[in-house]
Design a protein around this motif. Structure first.
Motif, PDB file in Angstrom:
ATOM      1  N   PRO A  93      21.433  45.930  36.577  1.00 19.25           N
ATOM      2  CA  PRO A  93      22.157  47.056  37.193  1.00 19.25           C
ATOM      3  C   PRO A  93      22.520  48.111  36.164  1.00 19.25           C
ATOM      4  CG  PRO A  93      23.582  45.125  36.990  1.00 19.25           C
ATOM      5  CD  PRO A  93      22.196  44.673  36.610  1.00 19.25           C
ATOM      6  N   ARG A  97      27.798  50.722  36.487  1.00 17.91           N
ATOM      7  CA  ARG A  97      26.906  49.819  37.222  1.00 17.91           C
ATOM      8  C   ARG A  97      26.610  48.564  36.415  1.00 17.91           C
ATOM      9  NH1 ARG A  97      26.518  50.488  42.622  1.00 17.91           N
ATOM     10  NH2 ARG A  97      26.293  52.678  43.150  1.00 17.91           N
ATOM     11  N   ARG A 126      28.344  47.042  34.142  1.00 18.57           N
ATOM     12  CA  ARG A 126      29.478  46.139  34.041  1.00 18.57           C
ATOM     13  C   ARG A 126      30.043  45.741  35.409  1.00 18.57           C
ATOM     14  NH1 ARG A 126      32.259  45.156  29.885  1.00 18.57           N
ATOM     15  NH2 ARG A 126      32.410  43.232  31.092  1.00 18.57           N
ATOM     16  N   GLY A 127      29.462  46.269  36.496  1.00 19.20           N
ATOM     17  CA  GLY A 127      29.945  45.903  37.824  1.00 19.20           C
ATOM     18  C   GLY A 127      31.320  46.436  38.138  1.00 19.20           C
ATOM     19  N   HIS A 128      31.671  47.604  37.591  1.00 21.92           N
ATOM     20  CA  HIS A 128      32.996  48.190  37.833  1.00 21.92           C
ATOM     21  C   HIS A 128      33.065  48.759  39.252  1.00 21.92           C
ATOM     22  CE1 HIS A 128      36.551  50.713  37.319  1.00 21.92           C
ATOM     23  NE2 HIS A 128      36.822  50.032  36.215  1.00 21.92           N
ATOM     24  N   PRO A 129      34.187  48.565  39.960  1.00 24.52           N
ATOM     25  CA  PRO A 129      34.299  49.074  41.339  1.00 24.52           C
ATOM     26  C   PRO A 129      34.083  50.571  41.461  1.00 24.52           C
ATOM     27  CG  PRO A 129      36.104  47.560  40.839  1.00 24.52           C
ATOM     28  CD  PRO A 129      35.377  47.795  39.553  1.00 24.52           C
ATOM     29  N   ALA A 170      31.871  52.307  40.292  1.00 18.70           N
ATOM     30  CA  ALA A 170      30.451  52.664  40.326  1.00 18.70           C
ATOM     31  C   ALA A 170      30.015  53.149  41.695  1.00 18.70           C
ATOM     32  CB  ALA A 170      29.602  51.463  39.900  1.00 18.70           C
ATOM     33  N   ASP A 171      30.687  52.696  42.759  1.00 21.95           N
ATOM     34  CA  ASP A 171      30.317  53.110  44.108  1.00 21.95           C
ATOM     35  C   ASP A 171      30.833  54.508  44.449  1.00 21.95           C
ATOM     36  OD1 ASP A 171      29.033  50.692  44.584  1.00 21.95           O
ATOM     37  OD2 ASP A 171      30.874  49.730  45.301  1.00 21.95           O
ATOM     38  N   GLN A 179      21.374  39.738  28.862  1.00 22.51           N
ATOM     39  CA  GLN A 179      21.440  39.437  30.291  1.00 22.51           C
ATOM     40  C   GLN A 179      20.294  38.526  30.722  1.00 22.51           C
ATOM     41  OE1 GLN A 179      22.096  42.048  33.450  1.00 22.51           O
ATOM     42  NE2 GLN A 179      24.156  42.593  32.807  1.00 22.51           N
TER      43      GLN A 179
END
Length: 394
Positions: A36, A89, A91-94, A96-97, A216
């Motif tokens: 991601p 994206r 790091r999967g941070h909220p 990002a959306d 990863q």
């Protein structure tokens, strides 16, 4: 500063490095498409390449230098916006959306700012460099925050190069604030230093992204080797490693622990009467309930089939272990409504063994818990038949 290359030569060097970086980023993306954020980082690299090519291409097409400068500065700001989105994206941070929506407003704002300020160097650097420092600082924070131990070093390398570039932009911002006029900041010797630091940033950032993708990929390989594909619980191999570590911890602290073997009653009936999809749904639900029980830090794994194991840490006595088993039973046992409409009554047989009271070897501890689990299963079978099978819901 006579030892430095002239600004024009440095500009060509940076432009060539940017083009090579774009090729490298494209290759990394093709190999690691599942990572991601990488697509956004590649877009960032493409925008950076466009920014450095803008001046020679624009002049070759007959544009004025001022027009080329507008494209260059707008591309620079958009590059950092895309870079931040890639970091979010990755790091999967909220956020990002939500950030892409902000880009729809910020990208035109960056272009408008470049148009309005292209003839005012001091003001342009004051505004653009301040925004650049903010974007670079946020990206560094996102990359370094809440990293797992195995990721921490790689993420800090990425954060270092982001902060290095932020420091360079902050320095030029200070010089712009102190500059008496536009020519003094445009001809300042630090502009050459900035180009050199930009080269270092581009190379270092690309290198850190390569490391992050490799890390990863390694994590995914390890996860496949140590996790159960259906339930995402640790598998038998991971459990064996954890049990050995728990024994080693006991040798240091003398703090007892318990091992609980859990086996589903009537699971074969679920597969036979409702199909393997229903059986998979039951196993996934049992794994979820076991995780709920283990929120306090206990370890849960799936050994295979319908067998699970739970390591209960820091048992002060056998009665404490038995109380934990009763809580576990209440957590796991209970009905499950399947997507097909059928209802399954989940029921487990449990066997507890305590270290070091019941065994002094890891394998013997597993055997002791296994024997007690099967003894309970035999008792249930003798009382009312082996477990309650599935029943169709209404």
């Amino acid at each position: 500063m006579r030892w430095m290359l002239d600004r024009e030569t440095l500009s060509v060097v940076v432009s060539m490095v940017a083009q090579v970086t774009l090729l490298v980023m494209y290759t990394i993306w093709r190999i690691n498409r599942q990572v991601p954020g990488l697509r956004w980082w590649m877009a960032s690299s493409a925008m950076m390449s466009l920014g450095f090519l803008a001046i020679p291409l624009a002049l070759a097409l007959g544009w004025s230098f001022s027009q080329a400068l507008i494209v260059n500065h707008a591309a620079g700001l958009i590059t950092l916006m895309l870079l931040l989105q890639g970091s979010l994206r990755f790091r999967g941070h909220p956020a990002a959306d939500h950030w892409p929506r902000a880009l729809l407003l910020l990208a035109p704002a960056a272009m408008l700012s470049a148009v309005l300020l292209h003839a005012h160097a001091v003001r342009r650097y004051q505004i653009h460099d301040a925004v650049s420092v903010l974007l670079l600082g946020l990206s560094a924070w996102v990359m370094c925050r809440h990293s797992r131990p195995e990721e921490r070093l790689v993420h800090r390398v990425a954060g270092f190069f982001l902060l290095l570039m932020a420091a360079a932009m902050a320095t030029r911002w200070v010089l712009a604030c102190l500059a008496p006029d536009d020519p003094s900041i445009q001809e300042h010797p630090f502009q050459g230093v900035l180009y050199l630091m930009l080269v270092l940033f581009i190379v270092g950032w690309t290198y850190s992204i390569s490391l992050a993708c490799y890390q990863q990929a390694q994590s995914r390989v390890l996860a496949l080797a140590r996790e159960d594909a259906l339930t995402d619980l640790p598998n038998r191999r991971y459990f064996d490693e954890t049990l050995d570590r728990e024994v080693a911890r006991w040798e240091r602290s003398q703090q007892s622990f318990g091992l609980v073997m859990a086996d589903l009653n009537g699971f074969k009936q679920v597969n036979d009467r409702l199909g393997h999809d229903a059986g998979d749904a039951v196993l996934i639900e049992v794994a979820r309930r076991l995780r709920e029980f283990a929120r306090g830090g206990d370890f849960v794994a799936r050994l295979g089939g319908d067998e699970f194991v739970i390591l209960i840490h820091d048992l002060s006595s056998l009665s404490t272990g038995e109380q934990a088993v009763q809580r576990l039973r209440k957590t796991v046992n209970g009905p499950l409504q399947l997507a097909s409409g059928a209802s399954v009554e989940i029921e487990v047989s449990l066997g507890l063994a305590c270290w070091p009271q019941d065994a002094t070897q890891p394998g013997d501890l597993v055997k002791a818990a296994d024997l007690r689990m099967y003894a309970e299963k035999a008792l249930l079978k003798a009382r009312h038949g082996l477990a309650r099978g599935p029943r169709l819901g209404t």
